[in-house]
Design a protein around this motif. Sequence first.
Motif, PDB file in Angstrom:
ATOM      1  N   ALA A  96      22.966   3.011 -17.568  1.00 33.29           N
ATOM      2  CA  ALA A  96      22.724   2.806 -18.986  1.00 33.29           C
ATOM      3  C   ALA A  96      22.372   1.348 -19.278  1.00 33.29           C
ATOM      4  N   ARG A 156      23.239  -1.361 -21.804  1.00 31.84           N
ATOM      5  CA  ARG A 156      24.399  -1.490 -22.690  1.00 31.84           C
ATOM      6  C   ARG A 156      24.500  -2.895 -23.282  1.00 31.84           C
ATOM      7  N   GLU A 163      27.008  -5.427 -25.607  1.00 31.90           N
ATOM      8  CA  GLU A 163      28.393  -5.597 -26.042  1.00 31.90           C
ATOM      9  C   GLU A 163      28.492  -6.852 -26.899  1.00 31.90           C
ATOM     10  N   SER A 206      26.853  -3.520 -30.626  1.00 27.89           N
ATOM     11  CA  SER A 206      27.353  -2.869 -29.414  1.00 27.89           C
ATOM     12  C   SER A 206      26.844  -1.433 -29.373  1.00 27.89           C
ATOM     13  N   GLY A 207      26.369  -1.019 -28.212  1.00 30.46           N
ATOM     14  CA  GLY A 207      25.892   0.344 -28.041  1.00 30.46           C
ATOM     15  C   GLY A 207      25.154   0.461 -26.725  1.00 30.46           C
ATOM     16  N   SER A 208      24.754   1.695 -26.390  1.00 31.76           N
ATOM     17  CA  SER A 208      24.089   1.880 -25.106  1.00 31.76           C
ATOM     18  C   SER A 208      22.983   2.925 -25.215  1.00 31.76           C
ATOM     19  N   SER A 238      21.556   5.691 -22.864  1.00 35.77           N
ATOM     20  CA  SER A 238      21.841   6.432 -21.646  1.00 35.77           C
ATOM     21  C   SER A 238      20.555   6.728 -20.889  1.00 35.77           C
ATOM     22  N   THR A 291      23.760  -5.347 -20.138  1.00 37.73           N
ATOM     23  CA  THR A 291      23.601  -4.898 -18.763  1.00 37.73           C
ATOM     24  C   THR A 291      22.519  -3.821 -18.757  1.00 37.73           C
ATOM     25  N   ARG A 292      21.737  -3.826 -17.700  1.00 40.03           N
ATOM     26  CA  ARG A 292      20.575  -2.937 -17.653  1.00 40.03           C
ATOM     27  C   ARG A 292      20.679  -1.887 -16.544  1.00 40.03           C
ATOM     28  N   TRP A 338      24.784   2.754 -34.908  1.00 38.30           N
ATOM     29  CA  TRP A 338      24.249   3.307 -33.655  1.00 38.30           C
ATOM     30  C   TRP A 338      24.870   4.670 -33.386  1.00 38.30           C
TER      31      TRP A 338
END
Length: 270
Positions: A31, A33, A35, A51-53, A55, A89-90, A240
């Motif tokens: 994901a 993401r 933060e 904050s969120g991701s 998927s 983060t990817r 989100w």
Amino acid sequence: MVAAPGVHDPAMRGIVGTDRMGRGGAMTHGAIRLEDAAATMGGQPVWQHVSGSFSPGSMTAIAGANGTGKSTLLRVIMGELPLAQGTITRGGLGPRDFGYLPQARIIDRNFPISVTDMVLGGAWRQTGAFGRADRTVRLRAAAALRRVNLEGQAERMISALSAGQFQRLLFARLLMTDAQVIVLDEPFTALDTPTTQDLLALVCEWHAQGRTIIAVLHDIHQIRTCFPDVVLLHAGRATWGRTPDILTPVTLQRAYGGARDPWPETGMQA
């Protein structure tokens, strides 16, 4: 609507991307993401505490009024703009894994390049920045032009194309990248209904192949109809989640103004 070529069409190998699928059709990456993320432009805050991701294999729209930082969020996702605070983060993705379609209005259409050469530019992962395109790559380029109904425009200069044709060309170029994550910035703005339907069908095909789709959109009806997830930017923050939960009359009133949901199921644009 233009029919999609089958995955066994030799000219389309590497375009449909069947070799990268994980179990259940999802692409094999983690994901994306954020933060407690914040972004600034020119020293001024754009949004914060986000904050969120996203998927793997998700299909997410980014919505919000003008100036809320939608394109900025895309740049952060792709790593073109650093965060002012927080983390992103990817999931193991690198720059080569992102395919990007910018807003058409920021591209100089007077640049002296042909339709074919512009499409071939999307194959830079295979050819290198200044590499020569071999027969296989050129067959893929021809197939990409067929997919967006531009096969008769291959030798024209891009300056000779209509707005709709040029947007189709940008999608053909994006087809050549075979990217795991497709990032679209206002891909359907100012297009007629048939062109929008054709290109939206292509986006849905990418999603069905397990690619992650992230798109800045203004058409609330289009988001409600086609995009399961949404990020709604407003007042420097992000709401989100699932589209039906986020695009409510209350949240739309806060984001865009008005006494009630100003964009019901009519296809009107924000």
